[in-house]
Design an enzyme around this catalytic site. Structure first.
Site: not given
Ligand code: ADP
Length: 532
Positions: A177, A320, A428, A433
């Site tokens: 990654t 992944e 936030k 959110w």
């Protein structure tokens, strides 16, 4: 006595190459090299070259399980190196040349690569890092036509080689990654997971590949296994067209001369293609589908493809997840929807195909409803999803087998999934959110805005408030007021950025994503006027 039985058939990657070389031997693999040369091979030729390379690797003393690395753009030799290394039981490691030196040193040493095949253009990088790479014994240049180059190496072998056989759970590939925080992590793909992922990726409700397709993967082979195309395309018997450069003019020319039906790339690649189209009036004429993923594709981009009669296949996944997980899959009544209603669905990250299980949870791990409103941490499990990173001491999944993607998503009652942010990037504000991705996508829809990044900066009352950083399109004089005006039509009023700043450019990761960690660091002490 046995009641009966089905055959033993280990799901090994070489079965894909055997299949395509047997059933579609003359289907071409075309390469346009950076120097303008063109080579035309076919699947029978790739099969032969892979056997020759496997022979050579065995002669060099490479053992099954050993890592063979590449540092290269897209071309037929790169493809040959994948199948050749896997064919002798090796593990191909595609290194992303855009990583920082420190990461490049780390991953080659961590993977204990023994051989490196690379493109001439990366010679300076190789010269610089060679003293630091402790395990690489042999270096070969892919596009060196001389006696030490890749072609000469193949020419010296006869190809009389039978693939190494072993259990399907053996590894065949490793991808790291890009690691925006900490060291990159290696995901070790297995033969079985790779074959299952190829079958999944080729399905009609994912990429829908067939032998009539001509695929031009603009996504580099070092980016999450080129989204599995070298495997899924072989399974389908597709023709491949590779370009060693990512120049939009070259890509567009190839798309027309080779009658490319499917192009795949991250959103920035398609933006460059649009610029080329606008500047020259040239258009890809045979495309039936484009695959886009890696970051959320802007609505305006998806709309333009739809208007051109090209299916914009919006995918979501990650290294992944091998990497394709979800994809746009038109559901019941699709044909009756208006263009805008279809576009609403295309903008989401697709439906959940067999083999992929998704759920959203809150910070305590409690599963949240699929109501189209609640957003939560997106978790995934399935046969081509990572269980444990390479050399890690612990599994990367919880007791239920769920892997936390680091993405924040909403699951809709119609079965579609919508990424709203990365969990580290959500803004936030007052306990609620704000999706930085939605803000950015709305902003790039405003004429004059080239690119935008939204980050949360400290605010004494709200905790965080959005700051929008904008790169103007060349020649544009768009103002903060105009951008805000545009945003009010697309996002809730309390989401509107407190400030909009113009910048010359924005930092990106090695795979072209906005590098928010750098921006957050850069603006961590920024004082919003609203905070005074
Ligand atoms: P890297 O950061 O190394 O490039 P990946 O390519 O594996 O790693 O990135 C995976 C991440 O990219 C996902 O977790 C998600 O945040 C983002 N992503 C991928 N596809 C999409 C998409 N269609 N829409 C929004 N985000 C996406």
């Amino acid at each position: 006595m046995q009641m009966g039985a089905m055959q033993d058939f280990e799901l090994r990657v070489m079965r894909l190459l055997d299949h395509v070389a047997r059933e579609h031997p003359t289907r071409e693999v075309v390469t346009r090299w950076a120097d303008g040369r063109e080579t035309r091979n076919d699947w029978a030729g790739i099969h032969r070259n892979a056997r020759k390379l496997a022979q050579r690797l065995v002669k060099w003393g490479i053992n099954p399980g050993d890592r063979v690395a590449t540092l290269a753009m897209n071309h037929e030799h790169h493809l040959t190196s994948w199948y050749g290394a896997m064919g002798m039981g090796g593990v191909i490691h595609t290194i992303n040349p855009r990583l920082f030196d420190e990461q490049l040193i780390y991953i080659a040493n961590h993977a204990e690569d023994r051989v490196l095949f690379y493109d001439k253009q990366f010679q300076p990088l190789v010269d610089r890092l060679k003293p630091e790479w402790t395990s690489i014994e042999r270096y070969v240049v892919f596009d060196d036509l001389g006696p030490d180059g890749f072609q000469a190496l193949l020419d010296a072998e006869d190809g009389d080689y039978a693939w190494y056989e072993g259990p399907e759970r053996e590894p065949c590939m490793i991808c790291y990654t890009s690691g925006t925080t900490g060291n990159p992590k290696g995901v070790l793909y297995e033969h079985r997971s790779t074959v299952l992922h190829a079958m999944h990726a080729a399905e009609p409700w994912v990429m829908g590949l067939s032998a009539s397709d001509v695929i031009l993967p603009i996504v580099p082979m070092f980016h999450a296994a080129a989204w599995g195309l070298p495997f899924a395309g072989a399974l389908a018997g597709a023709k491949f067209v590779y370009s060693q450069t990512n120049d939009a003019a070259v890509l567009c020319e190839l798309m027309n001369s080779e009658k490319v039906t499917i192009g795949s790339g991250v959103p920035t690649v398609w933006l460059a293609m649009f610029q080329h189209m606008d500047a020259t009036g040239e258009e890809p004429r045979f495309l039936r589908q484009i695959t886009v993923g890696g970051s959320a594709a802007p609505r305006a981009m998806l709309a333009r493809f739809m208007d051109m009669g090209i299916k914009p296949l919006h995918l979501w996944g990650m290294t992944e997840t091998s990497p394709v997980a979800t994809a746009l899959a038109p559901g019941p009544g699709w044909g009756d929807l208006t263009r805008d209603a279809q576009l609403d669905i295309v903008c989401k990250q697709g439906s959940i195909p067999f083999g992929v299980e998704l759920r959203i949870v809150d910070d305590e791990g409690t599963e949240l409803p699929r109501d189209g409103e609640t957003s939560g941490r997106l978790q995934i499990r399935g046969p081509w999803v990572v269980k444990r990173y390479f050399k890690a001491e612990q599994d990367a999944v919880d007791a239920g087998g769920w892997f936390d993607t680091g993405d924040v998503a909403v699951l809709h009652p119609d079965g579609t999934m919508q990424i709203t942010d990365r969990s580290k990037d959500v803004i936030k504000s007052g306990g609620e959110w704000i999706s930085s991705v939605d803000l950015e996508n709305a902003a790039v829809g405003c004429p004059g805005v080239g690119e935008a990044a939204a980050i949360g900066v400290y605010h004494p009352k709200w905790d965080e408030r959005p700051l929008l950083l904008v790169v103007r399109k060349p020649g544009s004089a768009v103002t903060p007021q105009e951008i805000t005006q545009h945003l009010t039509q697309h996002v809730a009023k309390w989401w509107l950025p407190d400030e909009i700043l113009f910048v010359d450019d924005l930092p990106h990761t090695a795979t072209g994503k906005l590098l928010k960690t750098v921006l957050r660091e850069q603006y961590k002490d920024y004082k919003l006027a609203t905070a005074a």
